[in-house]
Structures are given as C-alpha cells and as structure tokens.
Scaffold this motif. Structure first.
Motif, PDB file in Angstrom:
ATOM      1  N   UNK A  90      -1.891  -1.369  -3.908  1.00 36.88           N
ATOM      2  CA  UNK A  90      -2.852   0.034  -3.714  1.00 36.88           C
ATOM      3  C   UNK A  90      -2.286   1.113  -3.699  1.00 36.88           C
ATOM      4  N   UNK A  91      -2.868   1.715  -4.352  1.00 30.36           N
ATOM      5  CA  UNK A  91      -2.464   3.675  -4.289  1.00 30.36           C
ATOM      6  C   UNK A  91      -3.738   4.306  -2.801  1.00 30.36           C
ATOM      7  N   UNK A 101      -4.250  10.123  -9.021  1.00 31.30           N
ATOM      8  CA  UNK A 101      -4.805   8.850  -8.637  1.00 31.30           C
ATOM      9  C   UNK A 101      -5.891   8.323  -9.313  1.00 31.30           C
ATOM     10  N   UNK A 102      -6.547   9.553 -10.400  1.00 34.00           N
ATOM     11  CA  UNK A 102      -7.842   9.270 -11.295  1.00 34.00           C
ATOM     12  C   UNK A 102      -6.067   7.948 -12.064  1.00 34.00           C
ATOM     13  N   UNK A 119      -7.699   3.660  -3.619  1.00 32.55           N
ATOM     14  CA  UNK A 119      -8.231   3.960  -2.402  1.00 32.55           C
ATOM     15  C   UNK A 119      -8.799   5.760  -1.958  1.00 32.55           C
ATOM     16  N   UNK A 120      -9.468   6.426  -1.883  1.00 31.46           N
ATOM     17  CA  UNK A 120      -9.810   7.439  -2.241  1.00 31.46           C
ATOM     18  C   UNK A 120      -9.360   8.546  -0.791  1.00 31.46           C
ATOM     19  N   UNK A 151       0.829  -1.693   0.215  1.00 27.16           N
ATOM     20  CA  UNK A 151      -0.114  -0.051  -0.164  1.00 27.16           C
ATOM     21  C   UNK A 151       1.197   1.210   0.218  1.00 27.16           C
ATOM     22  N   UNK A 152       0.856   1.638  -1.024  1.00 23.77           N
ATOM     23  CA  UNK A 152       1.306   3.301  -0.872  1.00 23.77           C
ATOM     24  C   UNK A 152       0.574   4.224  -1.197  1.00 23.77           C
ATOM     25  N   UNK A 153       1.273   5.471  -0.239  1.00 25.94           N
ATOM     26  CA  UNK A 153       0.060   6.484   0.310  1.00 25.94           C
ATOM     27  C   UNK A 153       1.372   7.344  -1.086  1.00 25.94           C
ATOM     28  N   UNK A 154      -0.254   8.334  -1.621  1.00 26.76           N
ATOM     29  CA  UNK A 154       0.037   9.480  -2.854  1.00 26.76           C
ATOM     30  C   UNK A 154      -0.511  10.309  -1.730  1.00 26.76           C
TER      31      UNK A 154
END
Length: 178
Positions: free
Chosen positions: A77-78, A18-19, A29-30, A3-6
C-alpha cells in the motif's frame, strides 16, 4: 502487508504519483489534510489551518484511513502523507504537538505500521496555488526542510524522488520496493 509513505512539500507532485501508482494496480490511501481543508472551506472556514484543532482533525482522519486500509488484503500500500507529516505541518504552522498527535506518532512507531523507507518527493522548482494550497514557493522550500527534519527525527530513512517526468518518478518508486 508493506505500507509505504509518499510525502513531500505541497505541489511536489505527490498526488500525480499516487494516482499513477493506483492506475498501475497498487492500493493507495488518500491524503487527509486537503480533504479536511476542502470540507472546512465548504462550511465557510476560509483558512482552517489557522485553528490548532486542525492538526488533530487531520491526524484523526489519517488514523481512520490507515485502520480501514489495514483490512484490505493488499501486499503493498502507498499512503499519501501520514502522522509524521502532520507533526511537520504543526511545526510549520506554529501549532503545538497535541496529546492526540503525540499518541498517534507513538502508535505508528510502536506498531511499526509503515516501512522505514519513506518516499520523499522533492519539489519541482515551482508551485501552483489551489484553493487548499495557498503557499508561496519560498514557503514550500521552508516546509520541505521542516518535513525532512521531522521524518529524520522520527527515525525514518528518506528515499529522495527528484524532479523528473511522472513515469520516471513512479518507476524509481517501483524499483525501490522490489
């Protein structure tokens, strides 16, 4: 699952990134704060971020979305902003770090939910106001600094994604996760 955080300051282009990642087949993940703001405004609260409880509502929705997404079988996942972002937002808004947010930050750390490398999307040099984004460019720069310091304080490594075309920014992120 990785899981990566933007993350980054408002108006930096996170949502567009993200889009595009989602269009390219990645699980995303929104972000929660914008949804919390929109829901509160629909109910008549013009500036919900002025209430200290706003921070917990955002953190709770982030937690719920992360847990729900953990049931997906995706390899990568972002996540568009997470609890550390909410801690930075609390500092920026002058709200205290609530017991709930503190426990969520501890859970994220203890369970190593996210990769240590965080994609920090740098501001574009301007800001476009929206109904939820009522911040000047100068305030965005100040928030970006708080955001960066908060992530570093929590031990994350920031991977700077500098201003460029959307395609170039997304390509930088994809290359960094290989």
């Amino acid at each position: 699952m990785r899981r990566f955080i933007i993350t980054g300051a408002p108006g930096a282009g996170k949502t567009a990134i993200i889009r595009q990642l989602e269009l390219d087949g990645f699980s995303v993940v929104e972000e929660a704060a914008t949804d919390v703001i929109a829901a509160a405004q629909d109910l008549g609260t013009v500036q919900p971020w002025t209430d200290p409880s706003f921070i917990d509502v955002v953190a709770n929705l982030q937690r719920h979305r992360q847990i729900r997404a953990s049931y997906h079988p995706d390899e990568v996942q972002f996540h568009d902003r997470r609890a550390v972002c909410t801690a930075a937002l609390a500092v920026y808004l002058g709200h205290p770090l609530s017991p709930f947010l503190a426990s969520e930050l501890q859970r994220v750390k203890n369970e190593a939910i996210y990769q240590n490398r965080v994609f920090f999307i740098r501001n574009l040099g301007f800001i476009t106001p929206t109904q939820a984004r009522r911040i000047s460019f100068e305030e965005t720069v100040r928030f970006e600094k708080i955001h960066e310091e908060t992530y570093r304080d929590f031990g994350f490594e920031l991977f700077s994604v500098e201003p460029a075309s959307l395609g170039e920014r997304v390509s930088m992120i994809k290359a960094a996760i290989r």
